[in-house]
Write an enzyme that holds these catalytic residues in place. Structure first.
Site, PDB file in Angstrom:
ATOM      1  N   ASN A   1     -15.282 -43.394  25.732  1.00 31.63           N
ATOM      2  CA  ASN A   1     -16.396 -42.442  25.810  1.00 31.63           C
ATOM      3  C   ASN A   1     -16.399 -41.553  24.558  1.00 31.63           C
ATOM      4  O   ASN A   1     -15.388 -40.931  24.236  1.00 31.63           O
ATOM      5  CB  ASN A   1     -16.208 -41.601  27.088  1.00 31.63           C
ATOM      6  CG  ASN A   1     -17.284 -40.562  27.267  1.00 31.63           C
ATOM      7  OD1 ASN A   1     -17.614 -39.863  26.331  1.00 31.63           O
ATOM      8  ND2 ASN A   1     -17.802 -40.446  28.473  1.00 31.63           N
TER       9      ASN A   1
ATOM     10  N   GLU B   1     -17.679 -47.135  39.943  1.00 31.93           N
ATOM     11  CA  GLU B   1     -16.593 -46.504  39.186  1.00 31.93           C
ATOM     12  C   GLU B   1     -15.969 -45.469  40.106  1.00 31.93           C
ATOM     13  O   GLU B   1     -16.645 -44.543  40.579  1.00 31.93           O
ATOM     14  CB  GLU B   1     -17.097 -45.839  37.905  1.00 31.93           C
ATOM     15  CG  GLU B   1     -15.939 -45.112  37.199  1.00 31.93           C
ATOM     16  CD  GLU B   1     -16.203 -44.755  35.744  1.00 31.93           C
ATOM     17  OE1 GLU B   1     -16.892 -45.539  35.063  1.00 31.93           O
ATOM     18  OE2 GLU B   1     -15.708 -43.714  35.307  1.00 31.93           O
TER      19      GLU B   1
ATOM     20  N   HIS C   1     -17.287 -36.505  23.242  1.00 33.13           N
ATOM     21  CA  HIS C   1     -16.618 -35.340  22.648  1.00 33.13           C
ATOM     22  C   HIS C   1     -16.765 -35.305  21.131  1.00 33.13           C
ATOM     23  O   HIS C   1     -16.654 -34.248  20.521  1.00 33.13           O
ATOM     24  CB  HIS C   1     -15.157 -35.290  23.079  1.00 33.13           C
ATOM     25  CG  HIS C   1     -15.035 -35.115  24.569  1.00 33.13           C
ATOM     26  ND1 HIS C   1     -15.350 -33.932  25.192  1.00 33.13           N
ATOM     27  CD2 HIS C   1     -14.718 -35.988  25.540  1.00 33.13           C
ATOM     28  CE1 HIS C   1     -15.212 -34.085  26.497  1.00 33.13           C
ATOM     29  NE2 HIS C   1     -14.828 -35.319  26.733  1.00 33.13           N
TER      30      HIS C   1
ATOM     31  N   GLU D   1     -24.176 -43.417  30.640  1.00 29.70           N
ATOM     32  CA  GLU D   1     -23.887 -42.611  31.835  1.00 29.70           C
ATOM     33  C   GLU D   1     -24.985 -41.560  31.954  1.00 29.70           C
ATOM     34  O   GLU D   1     -25.308 -40.886  30.972  1.00 29.70           O
ATOM     35  CB  GLU D   1     -22.512 -41.962  31.617  1.00 29.70           C
ATOM     36  CG  GLU D   1     -22.040 -41.104  32.756  1.00 29.70           C
ATOM     37  CD  GLU D   1     -20.680 -40.455  32.433  1.00 29.70           C
ATOM     38  OE1 GLU D   1     -19.967 -40.938  31.519  1.00 29.70           O
ATOM     39  OE2 GLU D   1     -20.348 -39.479  33.097  1.00 29.70           O
TER      40      GLU D   1
ATOM     41  N   HIS E   1     -12.227 -40.758  34.623  1.00 26.41           N
ATOM     42  CA  HIS E   1     -12.199 -39.297  34.690  1.00 26.41           C
ATOM     43  C   HIS E   1     -10.764 -38.779  34.714  1.00 26.41           C
ATOM     44  O   HIS E   1     -10.025 -39.048  35.655  1.00 26.41           O
ATOM     45  CB  HIS E   1     -12.951 -38.742  35.901  1.00 26.41           C
ATOM     46  CG  HIS E   1     -13.706 -37.495  35.539  1.00 26.41           C
ATOM     47  ND1 HIS E   1     -13.076 -36.297  35.323  1.00 26.41           N
ATOM     48  CD2 HIS E   1     -15.014 -37.292  35.298  1.00 26.41           C
ATOM     49  CE1 HIS E   1     -13.996 -35.406  34.986  1.00 26.41           C
ATOM     50  NE2 HIS E   1     -15.172 -35.975  34.953  1.00 26.41           N
TER      51      HIS E   1
ATOM     52  N   THR F   1     -18.511 -33.824  34.547  1.00 25.91           N
ATOM     53  CA  THR F   1     -18.938 -34.342  35.845  1.00 25.91           C
ATOM     54  C   THR F   1     -17.902 -33.957  36.901  1.00 25.91           C
ATOM     55  O   THR F   1     -16.713 -34.223  36.741  1.00 25.91           O
ATOM     56  CB  THR F   1     -19.066 -35.878  35.769  1.00 25.91           C
ATOM     57  OG1 THR F   1     -19.806 -36.191  34.601  1.00 25.91           O
ATOM     58  CG2 THR F   1     -19.793 -36.414  36.985  1.00 25.91           C
TER      59      THR F   1
ATOM     60  N   ARG G   1     -26.415 -31.694  25.832  1.00 27.32           N
ATOM     61  CA  ARG G   1     -25.413 -30.819  25.200  1.00 27.32           C
ATOM     62  C   ARG G   1     -24.506 -31.556  24.226  1.00 27.32           C
ATOM     63  O   ARG G   1     -23.929 -30.968  23.349  1.00 27.32           O
ATOM     64  CB  ARG G   1     -24.575 -30.107  26.268  1.00 27.32           C
ATOM     65  CG  ARG G   1     -23.598 -31.002  26.976  1.00 27.32           C
ATOM     66  CD  ARG G   1     -22.676 -30.190  27.841  1.00 27.32           C
ATOM     67  NE  ARG G   1     -23.363 -29.656  29.013  1.00 27.32           N
ATOM     68  CZ  ARG G   1     -22.728 -29.376  30.155  1.00 27.32           C
ATOM     69  NH1 ARG G   1     -21.439 -29.540  30.244  1.00 27.32           N
ATOM     70  NH2 ARG G   1     -23.389 -28.916  31.193  1.00 27.32           N
TER      71      ARG G   1
ATOM     72  N   ARG H   1     -26.864 -36.203  28.940  1.00 28.35           N
ATOM     73  CA  ARG H   1     -27.071 -35.175  29.969  1.00 28.35           C
ATOM     74  C   ARG H   1     -28.480 -34.623  29.871  1.00 28.35           C
ATOM     75  O   ARG H   1     -29.113 -34.663  28.804  1.00 28.35           O
ATOM     76  CB  ARG H   1     -26.045 -34.056  29.798  1.00 28.35           C
ATOM     77  CG  ARG H   1     -24.616 -34.535  29.959  1.00 28.35           C
ATOM     78  CD  ARG H   1     -23.670 -33.360  29.940  1.00 28.35           C
ATOM     79  NE  ARG H   1     -23.796 -32.570  31.134  1.00 28.35           N
ATOM     80  CZ  ARG H   1     -22.954 -32.616  32.161  1.00 28.35           C
ATOM     81  NH1 ARG H   1     -21.900 -33.393  32.129  1.00 28.35           N
ATOM     82  NH2 ARG H   1     -23.163 -31.872  33.211  1.00 28.35           N
TER      83      ARG H   1
ATOM     84  N   HIS I   1     -22.634 -40.302  27.618  1.00 28.84           N
ATOM     85  CA  HIS I   1     -23.276 -39.600  28.730  1.00 28.84           C
ATOM     86  C   HIS I   1     -24.447 -38.797  28.185  1.00 28.84           C
ATOM     87  O   HIS I   1     -24.255 -37.838  27.450  1.00 28.84           O
ATOM     88  CB  HIS I   1     -22.239 -38.673  29.396  1.00 28.84           C
ATOM     89  CG  HIS I   1     -22.727 -38.008  30.640  1.00 28.84           C
ATOM     90  ND1 HIS I   1     -21.930 -37.193  31.402  1.00 28.84           N
ATOM     91  CD2 HIS I   1     -23.925 -38.049  31.265  1.00 28.84           C
ATOM     92  CE1 HIS I   1     -22.622 -36.745  32.442  1.00 28.84           C
ATOM     93  NE2 HIS I   1     -23.837 -37.245  32.376  1.00 28.84           N
TER      94      HIS I   1
HETATM   95  N1  PXP Z   1     -16.264 -41.638  33.857  1.00 28.87           N
HETATM   96  C1  PXP Z   1     -17.195 -40.715  34.203  1.00 28.87           C
HETATM   97  C2  PXP Z   1     -18.139 -41.031  35.296  1.00 28.87           C
HETATM   98  C3  PXP Z   1     -17.288 -39.484  33.541  1.00 28.87           C
HETATM   99  O1  PXP Z   1     -18.232 -38.593  33.899  1.00 28.87           O
HETATM  100  C4  PXP Z   1     -16.404 -39.217  32.488  1.00 28.87           C
HETATM  101  C5  PXP Z   1     -16.521 -37.927  31.732  1.00 28.87           C
HETATM  102  O2  PXP Z   1     -17.682 -37.956  30.956  1.00 28.87           O
HETATM  103  C6  PXP Z   1     -15.456 -40.200  32.150  1.00 28.87           C
HETATM  104  C7  PXP Z   1     -15.395 -41.391  32.873  1.00 28.87           C
HETATM  105  C8  PXP Z   1     -14.457 -39.969  31.072  1.00 28.87           C
HETATM  106  O3  PXP Z   1     -13.639 -38.913  31.509  1.00 28.87           O
HETATM  107  P1  PXP Z   1     -12.569 -38.273  30.538  1.00 28.87           P
HETATM  108  O4  PXP Z   1     -13.318 -37.659  29.399  1.00 28.87           O
HETATM  109  O5  PXP Z   1     -11.881 -37.251  31.407  1.00 28.87           O
HETATM  110  O6  PXP Z   1     -11.672 -39.381  30.102  1.00 28.87           O
END
Ligand code: PXP
Length: 239
Positions: free
Chosen positions: A7, A151, A10, A70, A191, A101, A49, A45, A43
Site C-alpha cells: 500500500n 480481506e 503513506h 481501496e 491492517h 480505516t 487526503r 478516500r 486507498h
Molecule cells: N487493508 C486495509 C483494508 C486498510 O484499510 C489498510 C490501511 O490503509 C491496509 C490494509 C494496510 O494497513 P497498514 O498500513 O496498517 O499496513
C-alpha cells in the site's frame, strides 16, 4: 504461497505534506514491484487526503502487476472505479475523522446499499474484495452479496497487547478464514501487519494475500523502499 500487496498511501501523505510532487506514489509503486510486490494497493478516500484521482489513473496505466483500489461505496468513487477499471476494488467503510480505516464493512447492516455496488463492479469485470471483521456473519454476507474475496481485518491481532490476546484474535481470523475458504472465497488479510507479527499470522492462517502499508513505508525511511519490500516479501513467502 502468500502474496504481498504493498500500500503506497503513506508516500502520498508525505508528498501532500509539502503540497508538491515528491515523493511520488507512482515511483514508490514501481520500486515496490521491482522488489517483489505482487500487487499495489491505494486507498482513494472521499477527502482525498493522500491518494488523488490522478494517482489512481497513473497507477492503473503504469503498473506491471495489478492495482487494488481501496475505497468506500460512495457513488462518486464507484463512478471513478468504473472509469479507471482497476483489477480489484476493495470496499471499506469510511469515517472522515478517522486516522485510518477503523473496522471492517458491516455487510449485514449495509447489504441493501452494498449489494448493487458489488454487482455493478462485477458486471464491469472488476474483482471485488470486502474488508470485514473476522466474523462468520460477515463472511456469509460477503459471499451472499457476490464478492469473490474477503480481506480479514488483522488490526485486533496486530494491536493485541499480550500473547494471549493475540492468540484469541488469531483464533478468530482462522475460524473466519476457514469459513470463507469453505464458501469458495479468496482470503486476504491486512491492517497493522509488520515485520514482527506477519509470520505468526501466516503460520496459523496461510491466506492468499496480505496487504501492508505503514510498516513497509516506515522501514523504507531508514533502509530504502526496495530493501523494505524485499525483507517483507521474504517473510510473507516464508523464505
Ligand atoms: N487493508 C486495509 C483494508 C486498510 O484499510 C489498510 C490501511 O490503509 C491496509 C490494509 C494496510 O494497513 P497498514 O498500513 O496498517 O499496513
Amino acid at each position: 504461497m502468500t502474496m504481498l500487496g504493498v500500500n503506497v498511501d503513506h508516500v502520498a501523505t508525505l508528498r501532500n505534506a509539502r503540497g508538491g510532487t515528491e515523493p511520488d506514489p507512482l515511483t514508490a509503486a514501481l520500486i515496490a514491484e521491482l522488489a517483489g510486490a505482487d500487487s499495489i494497493v491505494c486507498h482513494l478516500r472521499e477527502d482525498r487526503r493522500h491518494i488523488r484521482d490522478r494517482d489512481v489513473q497513473l497507477l492503473r496505466e503504469t503498473l506491471k502487476t495489478s492495482l487494488q483500489l481501496e475505497m468506500s461505496a460512495h457513488p462518486e468513487l464507484v463512478k471513478l472505479a468504473l472509469a479507471v477499471r482497476p483489477a480489484e476494488v476493495m470496499l471499506v467503510p469510511e469515517r472522515r475523522a478517522e486516522l485510518t480505516t477503523e473496522g471492517g464493512v458491516d455487510c449485514v447492516r449495509n447489504r441493501t446499499s452494498l449489494e448493487p455496488v458489488i454487482k455493478q463492479l462485477l458486471n464491469a469485470e472488476i474483482e471485488v474484495s470486502v474488508f470485514i471483521n473476522a466474523e462468520l456473519a460477515q463472511v456469509e454476507c460477503a459471499k451472499a452479496m457476490g464478492a469473490g474475496t474477503v480481506e480479514l481485518h488483522a488490526g485486533p491481532y496486530a494491536h493485541g497487547n499480550t500473547d494471549a490476546a493475540r492468540e484469541v484474535e488469531l483464533d478468530r481470523i482462522e475460524t473466519a478464514a476457514h469459513a470463507a475458504w469453505e464458501a469458495g472465497l479468496v482470503v486476504h488479510a491486512g491492517h497493522g501487519l509488520n515485520y514482527a507479527n506477519i509470520r505468526p499470522l501466516l503460520k496459523r492462517v496461510p491466506v492468499e494475500k496480505v496487504n501492508i502499508g505503514h510498516s513497509i513505508i516506515s522501514r523504507a525511511v531508514f533502509c530504502g523502499l526496495a530493501n523494505a519490500v524485499r525483507e517483507m516479501k521474504a517473510l510473507v513467502s516464508g523464505k
